[in-house]
Design an enzyme around this catalytic site. Structure first.
Site, PDB file in Angstrom:
ATOM      1  N   GLY A 122       0.836  -1.194   0.000  1.00  0.00           N
ATOM      2  CA  GLY A 122       0.000   0.000   0.000  1.00  0.00           C
ATOM      3  C   GLY A 122       0.869   1.241   0.000  1.00  0.00           C
ATOM      4  O   GLY A 122       1.079   1.909  -1.013  1.00  0.00           O
ATOM      5  N   ARG A 123       1.440   1.523   1.169  1.00  0.00           N
ATOM      6  CA  ARG A 123       2.228   2.746   1.360  1.00  0.00           C
ATOM      7  C   ARG A 123       3.344   2.901   0.323  1.00  0.00           C
ATOM      8  O   ARG A 123       3.562   3.997  -0.192  1.00  0.00           O
ATOM      9  CB  ARG A 123       2.854   2.707   2.751  1.00  0.00           C
ATOM     10  CG  ARG A 123       3.557   3.992   3.120  1.00  0.00           C
ATOM     11  CD  ARG A 123       4.322   3.886   4.445  1.00  0.00           C
ATOM     12  NE  ARG A 123       3.752   3.025   5.421  1.00  0.00           N
ATOM     13  CZ  ARG A 123       3.087   3.426   6.505  1.00  0.00           C
ATOM     14  NH1 ARG A 123       2.942   4.699   6.753  1.00  0.00           N
ATOM     15  NH2 ARG A 123       2.599   2.554   7.362  1.00  0.00           N
ATOM     16  N   ARG A 141      -2.089  10.845  11.242  1.00  0.00           N
ATOM     17  CA  ARG A 141      -0.885  10.066  11.556  1.00  0.00           C
ATOM     18  C   ARG A 141      -0.019  10.719  12.642  1.00  0.00           C
ATOM     19  O   ARG A 141       0.476  10.026  13.520  1.00  0.00           O
ATOM     20  CB  ARG A 141      -0.068   9.795  10.289  1.00  0.00           C
ATOM     21  CG  ARG A 141      -0.844   9.040   9.204  1.00  0.00           C
ATOM     22  CD  ARG A 141       0.034   8.519   8.080  1.00  0.00           C
ATOM     23  NE  ARG A 141       0.895   7.443   8.530  1.00  0.00           N
ATOM     24  CZ  ARG A 141       2.158   7.559   8.822  1.00  0.00           C
ATOM     25  NH1 ARG A 141       2.761   8.721   8.665  1.00  0.00           N
ATOM     26  NH2 ARG A 141       2.838   6.543   9.253  1.00  0.00           N
ATOM     27  N   CYS A 160     -10.193  21.237  18.606  1.00  0.00           N
ATOM     28  CA  CYS A 160     -10.078  21.514  20.045  1.00  0.00           C
ATOM     29  C   CYS A 160      -9.427  20.369  20.803  1.00  0.00           C
ATOM     30  O   CYS A 160     -10.055  19.743  21.657  1.00  0.00           O
ATOM     31  CB  CYS A 160     -11.470  21.759  20.603  1.00  0.00           C
ATOM     32  SG  CYS A 160     -12.381  22.892  19.584  1.00  0.00           S
ATOM     33  N   TYR A 207      -2.539   6.411   3.863  1.00  0.00           N
ATOM     34  CA  TYR A 207      -3.058   6.488   5.232  1.00  0.00           C
ATOM     35  C   TYR A 207      -3.261   7.933   5.673  1.00  0.00           C
ATOM     36  O   TYR A 207      -3.036   8.283   6.830  1.00  0.00           O
ATOM     37  CB  TYR A 207      -2.132   5.737   6.202  1.00  0.00           C
ATOM     38  CG  TYR A 207      -1.909   4.304   5.774  1.00  0.00           C
ATOM     39  CD1 TYR A 207      -2.966   3.413   5.782  1.00  0.00           C
ATOM     40  CD2 TYR A 207      -0.678   3.858   5.317  1.00  0.00           C
ATOM     41  CE1 TYR A 207      -2.801   2.096   5.359  1.00  0.00           C
ATOM     42  CE2 TYR A 207      -0.497   2.545   4.890  1.00  0.00           C
ATOM     43  CZ  TYR A 207      -1.564   1.681   4.919  1.00  0.00           C
ATOM     44  OH  TYR A 207      -1.402   0.386   4.493  1.00  0.00           O
TER      45      TYR A 207
HETATM   46  N1  LLP Z   1      -1.847  -6.349   3.876  1.00  0.00           N
HETATM   47  C1  LLP Z   1      -2.421  -6.356   5.085  1.00  0.00           C
HETATM   48  C2  LLP Z   1      -3.102  -7.566   5.536  1.00  0.00           C
HETATM   49  C3  LLP Z   1      -2.367  -5.194   5.891  1.00  0.00           C
HETATM   50  O1  LLP Z   1      -2.941  -5.225   7.092  1.00  0.00           O
HETATM   51  C4  LLP Z   1      -1.728  -4.046   5.412  1.00  0.00           C
HETATM   52  C5  LLP Z   1      -1.659  -2.822   6.232  1.00  0.00           C
HETATM   53  C6  LLP Z   1      -1.156  -4.071   4.123  1.00  0.00           C
HETATM   54  C7  LLP Z   1      -1.229  -5.248   3.398  1.00  0.00           C
HETATM   55  C8  LLP Z   1      -0.474  -2.899   3.508  1.00  0.00           C
HETATM   56  O2  LLP Z   1       0.632  -2.473   4.234  1.00  0.00           O
HETATM   57  P1  LLP Z   1       1.620  -1.370   3.626  1.00  0.00           P
HETATM   58  O3  LLP Z   1       2.287  -1.963   2.401  1.00  0.00           O
HETATM   59  O4  LLP Z   1       0.833  -0.178   3.279  1.00  0.00           O
HETATM   60  O5  LLP Z   1       2.569  -1.124   4.729  1.00  0.00           O
HETATM   61  N2  LLP Z   1      -2.364   3.460   9.307  1.00  0.00           N
HETATM   62  C9  LLP Z   1      -0.992   3.054   9.453  1.00  0.00           C
HETATM   63  C10 LLP Z   1      -0.650   1.836   8.621  1.00  0.00           C
HETATM   64  C11 LLP Z   1      -1.541   0.647   8.918  1.00  0.00           C
HETATM   65  C12 LLP Z   1      -1.252  -0.533   8.054  1.00  0.00           C
HETATM   66  C13 LLP Z   1      -2.249  -1.614   8.256  1.00  0.00           C
HETATM   67  N3  LLP Z   1      -2.119  -2.750   7.408  1.00  0.00           N
HETATM   68  C14 LLP Z   1      -0.087   4.250   9.139  1.00  0.00           C
HETATM   69  O6  LLP Z   1      -0.599   5.324   8.864  1.00  0.00           O
HETATM   70  O7  LLP Z   1       1.116   4.145   9.234  1.00  0.00           O
END
Ligand code: LLP
Length: 419
Positions: A279-280, A316, A346, A374
């Site tokens: 994702g990120r 974040r 607030c 995110y």
């Molecule tokens: N697959 C699963 C099962 C996941 O739970 C996640 C992310 C991903 C893939 C994708 O992960 P990435 O490649 O984006 O790291 N809100 C948090 C991040 C939470 C990630 C949750 N799971 C932040 O803002 O850092």
């Protein structure tokens, strides 16, 4: 973020001056770069070229339809965690056959929708879920392809809130129960066992934890093979980090080369298709949040720049103490001062950057960087604040891909008491 460039002292996103975007669409506004998304996707596509691999985009990072569409056109699969995300994939015109469905708490309605449209695979996280998917599939005259999400008990060395592969986390099936569960899975009606998966956390900046998790999965695949259970794919989840400040995460190529080297050396998994769920790493550095300084003030101790974006737009920092670079859109010649950049909400937790050295005047624009992932996806309407607009720049053109929410829409579903 090489799609950002200063021209005549004004920050441009691709070929578009950020003040023009603020003028046209208002602030706060999320600005994404089409070329940055496509190029970053290309890095993953190149690193998997010639292999049986499917890179899924984890929709939760940023689920705007335009981004789903862009990535679908480029050949991405999708990792979803809710029926809502599945509906988005369908609304964007992407194929459910390239969707893997993750998450610890899939509801009956979500399972039924996924069966009906035919997702590629359910990533199952518990014995109860496995049995429930089987029962639901039987009831619906369907069959469910499943993979077990195994918790490899590996330390991803990231923020505790986004670390998911430790025994103490709620995610996945315990490593030492996985074999038993596979044996149950192959015996259940309407279940087709197709894979194994893991996801150890997010914003991981080293290769070692990924390889350690892979090694644990390989050992399980070998044990499964010995029991006559053959799989079609291995899914290594997402989690590759990006640069927010001075992190040095591996490139997609470096990470995937290390993974494939390990896979090629293991007869048990060499023939399997390899899936990822990033994702990120795909969208994180393809976006920024454009905001305007409303007021400057000093309380003697500290100076504050109060901007029109807030923790409801970008949570974040409040939630993880996360760092996002903040830069002036039109830097001034005046001396810099140290500011806490905060929103109008607030709560003292409503901050976007602390102790930032900036040359500012009221009315100036700031760009909060690395806000493609995110960010909008975690926004809320706290304080009855409409969500920001979202635009995608494509060279000289700006496409509005989500309108700023009208305030009335925030209470349109509410009702006053009739008496
Ligand atoms: N697959 C699963 C099962 C996941 O739970 C996640 C992310 C991903 C893939 C994708 O992960 P990435 O490649 O984006 O790291 N809100 C948090 C991040 C939470 C990630 C949750 N799971 C932040 O803002 O850092």
């Amino acid at each position: 973020m090489d799609w950002l460039e200063s021209r005549d002292g004004i920050l441009h996103a691709e070929g578009v001056a950020l003040p023009d975007i603020a003028e046209r669409f208002g602030t706060p506004t999320y600005v994404y770069s089409r070329s940055a998304i496509v190029e970053r996707w290309g890095a993953f596509a190149e690193a998997t070229a010639g292999r049986r691999a499917l890179v899924c985009y984890a929709l939760k990072a940023n689920s705007n339809l335009a981004i789903i569409d862009l990535l679908a056109r480029a050949g991405a699969g999708f990792d979803i965690v809710s029926g809502g995300e599945l509906r988005r994939v369908l609304a964007a015109g992407a194929s459910p056959e390239r969707v893997v469905f993750s998450g610890v708490g899939k509801s009956t309605a979500e399972i039924e929708l996924a069966l009906r449209v035919g997702v590629r695979c359910f990533n199952v996280e518990s014995e109860s879920e496995l049995k429930w998917i089987s029962a639901t599939a039987v009831r619906n005259g369907a069959s469910a392809a499943v993979s077990l999400r195994v918790n490899p008990d590996v330390d991803a060395r990231t923020h505790p809130y986004i670390s998911t592969g430790l025994r103490e986390n709620k995610f996945g099936v315990a490593y030492d129960q996985a074999l038993e569960l596979y044996q149950l899975a192959v015996s259940l009606p309407a279940i087709e066992v197709v894979g194994i998966d893991c996801h150890i956390g997010s914003q991981i900046t080293e290769i070692e934890p990924f390889v350690a998790a892979l090694d644990r999965l390989i050992a399980l695949v070998e044990a499964l093979e010995a029991r006559g259970i053959a799989l079609r794919h291995i899914d290594l989840g997402g989690g590759l980090g990006i640069r927010y400040d001075d992190e040095r995460p591996p490139t997609p190529r470096a990470m995937l080369d290390a993974i494939f080297a390990r896979i090629d050396a293991s007869p048990a998994v060499r023939g399997l298709e390899v899936l990822f769920e990033f994702g990120r790493a795909i969208v994180g550095n393809a976006g920024l949040l454009l905001t305007r300084v409303e007021y400057l003030k000093s309380n003697g101790e500290r100076r504050f720049a109060i901007v029109d974006a807030a923790m409801n737009d970008l949570m974040r920092p409040a939630l993880y103490d996360a760092y996002h670079r903040i830069v002036e859109v039109q830097p001034r010649d005046t001396p810099r001062q140290v500011y806490d950049v905060v929103g109008p909400i607030c709560e003292s937790g409503d901050w976007l950057g602390r102790a930032r050295s900036l040359a500012l005047a009221e009315g100036d624009l700031l760009a909060i960087l690395s806000a493609g992932a995110y960010a909008m996806a975690m926004s809320s309407n706290y304080n009855t604040r409409p969500r920001a607009a979202e635009v995608i720049v494509d060279r000289e053109t700006t496409h509005l891909v989500r309108e700023r929410e009208p305030v009335e829409s925030l209470y349109a579903l509410e009702r006053r008491l009739s008496e």
